[in-house]
Design an enzyme around this catalytic site. Sequence first.
Site, mmCIF file in Angstrom:
data_model
loop_
_atom_site.group_PDB
_atom_site.id
_atom_site.type_symbol
_atom_site.label_atom_id
_atom_site.label_comp_id
_atom_site.label_asym_id
_atom_site.label_seq_id
_atom_site.Cartn_x
_atom_site.Cartn_y
_atom_site.Cartn_z
ATOM 1 N N ASP A 49 0.827 -1.205 0.000
ATOM 2 C CA ASP A 49 0.000 0.000 0.000
ATOM 3 C C ASP A 49 0.864 1.259 0.000
ATOM 4 O O ASP A 49 0.595 2.221 -0.721
ATOM 5 C CB ASP A 49 -0.924 -0.024 1.218
ATOM 6 N N GLU A 120 -2.142 -5.118 -3.518
ATOM 7 C CA GLU A 120 -1.177 -4.482 -2.620
ATOM 8 C C GLU A 120 -0.159 -5.480 -2.075
ATOM 9 O O GLU A 120 1.042 -5.189 -2.001
ATOM 10 C CB GLU A 120 -1.914 -3.802 -1.469
#
Length: 231
Positions: A49, A120
């Site tokens: 992320d 992610e």
Amino acid sequence: MSEYTPLYRKFGFLPHNEELYQLAFTHSSYNGMAGTRHQDYERLEFLGDSIIGMVASELCFVNHPNMGQGDLSVLKAQFIRTESEARYCLKLGLDKFIRVGVSFQGSVANSPSVLEDVFESFIGALFLDQGLEFTYKFVKNVLGEDIKNGTIHLEENPKSLLQEAMQADHKRSVTYSILSEEGPSHQRNFVAAVYFEGNEIGRGSGKSKKLAETEAAKDALSKMAKPLGGN
């Protein structure tokens, strides 16, 4: 031959630690079936992320020199939100490798939150296995053209977009409050305000609490991001 070999070939790299990719594609529900704990993608998701956010920030900054900070925050949020990252996961074909336990309900291909998480976590695994330079280029290739040609769309789920924009830059959430409701039961009108760190940043009205909050989010976003060429 590994089950991930098609993936390595597709993206042009040789893995140094295949266990990272196994983790990147393992949903937490799989632990119950396998009798394991914390052997899933959640930690890698945290890492990926941050990397995606860093690349998206650079791409927005470089490709949109006329945008101010507010505009850039909103634009960036459009590409790191759940729906966008889920689409990238499907586009890359990462969904085909996801492992879930028997307790998982439905299809991962129809679960945007899982697809977002796996996109992610895969980037996190790629970073640990292949290094920053390779991973940075990989993410730029995935996001590059979309961000280069990107424009701000305030109408697409404004509450989610506002939340993403504020969390991307400040790591804090917004809150909503219904200020008033008026009119007969069949024709109510609600007024809502949205707050960030105790300060009102937008206000709106609608025939339901949800609509009023949506209008408040639109108001906040419009104040953050004005169309290019606006005053």
